[in-house]
Motif scaffolding. Sequence first.
Motif, PDB file in Angstrom:
ATOM      1  N   GLY A 156     -60.045   4.856  -4.340  1.00 36.27           N
ATOM      2  CA  GLY A 156     -59.381   4.378  -3.138  1.00 36.27           C
ATOM      3  C   GLY A 156     -59.184   5.412  -2.049  1.00 36.27           C
ATOM      4  O   GLY A 156     -58.158   5.436  -1.395  1.00 36.27           O
ATOM      5  N   GLY A 157     -60.149   6.300  -1.848  1.00 39.09           N
ATOM      6  CA  GLY A 157     -60.009   7.321  -0.810  1.00 39.09           C
ATOM      7  C   GLY A 157     -59.185   8.523  -1.235  1.00 39.09           C
ATOM      8  O   GLY A 157     -58.987   9.447  -0.452  1.00 39.09           O
ATOM      9  N   ARG A 158     -58.708   8.536  -2.479  1.00 38.30           N
ATOM     10  CA  ARG A 158     -57.938   9.679  -2.997  1.00 38.30           C
ATOM     11  C   ARG A 158     -58.775  10.469  -3.982  1.00 38.30           C
ATOM     12  O   ARG A 158     -59.613   9.916  -4.691  1.00 38.30           O
ATOM     13  N   THR A 159     -58.542  11.761  -4.031  1.00 39.20           N
ATOM     14  CA  THR A 159     -59.084  12.608  -5.088  1.00 39.20           C
ATOM     15  C   THR A 159     -57.904  13.353  -5.671  1.00 39.20           C
ATOM     16  O   THR A 159     -57.099  13.936  -4.938  1.00 39.20           O
ATOM     17  N   THR A 160     -57.774  13.299  -7.001  1.00 38.10           N
ATOM     18  CA  THR A 160     -56.590  13.863  -7.639  1.00 38.10           C
ATOM     19  C   THR A 160     -56.946  14.640  -8.894  1.00 38.10           C
ATOM     20  O   THR A 160     -58.008  14.463  -9.480  1.00 38.10           O
ATOM     21  N   LEU A 161     -56.009  15.463  -9.283  1.00 40.04           N
ATOM     22  CA  LEU A 161     -56.021  16.136 -10.566  1.00 40.04           C
ATOM     23  C   LEU A 161     -54.877  15.497 -11.345  1.00 40.04           C
ATOM     24  O   LEU A 161     -53.756  15.396 -10.837  1.00 40.04           O
ATOM     25  N   CYS A 162     -55.153  15.032 -12.561  1.00 42.92           N
ATOM     26  CA  CYS A 162     -54.152  14.311 -13.331  1.00 42.92           C
ATOM     27  C   CYS A 162     -53.992  14.971 -14.701  1.00 42.92           C
ATOM     28  O   CYS A 162     -54.978  15.260 -15.377  1.00 42.92           O
TER      29      CYS A 162
END
Length: 167
Positions: free
Chosen positions: A45-51
């Motif tokens: 959804g347009g986000r890039t994350t580290l989880c």
Amino acid sequence: MPLEIERKFLVRSDAWRDQATHSERLRDGLIARQDGLKVRVRCYGGRTTLCVKSGRRGLSREEFEYDIPADHADAIFAHCEGRILEKTRHYVPGDSGVWEVDVYHGALEGVVIAEIEIPTETTIVTIPDWVGEEVTGDPRYSKSNMLTARSRAAKVRELRRAGLASL
């Protein structure tokens, strides 16, 4: 601490599809896994994350998710070879909250899992007719184990085609 409390289920029919309000494509790369702790890079959804997720205790686990620049995510994905999953997540409202129905692509093609996040472990969940067997905490349905099982099955099929399966 940010806490994720969720239940996971197999999906028994496609009846949920008409109820989905929206969908998004997700790409998920496993960076590291040790003693139940997992570190993933995600694009959705347009986000890039580290989880970062802790091991599960009952229905709960700690979850930390941080936005990172897209070029950083791309660089990290390069280190996740063989441990990248792609899926489409569909959002389906229900009596107990919003169900997330994950339809996997690629190596896990055909796997469909429904999850619902709940506020407490004792929250009563109304199960829709299209939801099947609960698999919360079942190690066979962890992403890593499903990917490993599919990879092994593919190798056995290759060996059989080559006439080497009995070795």
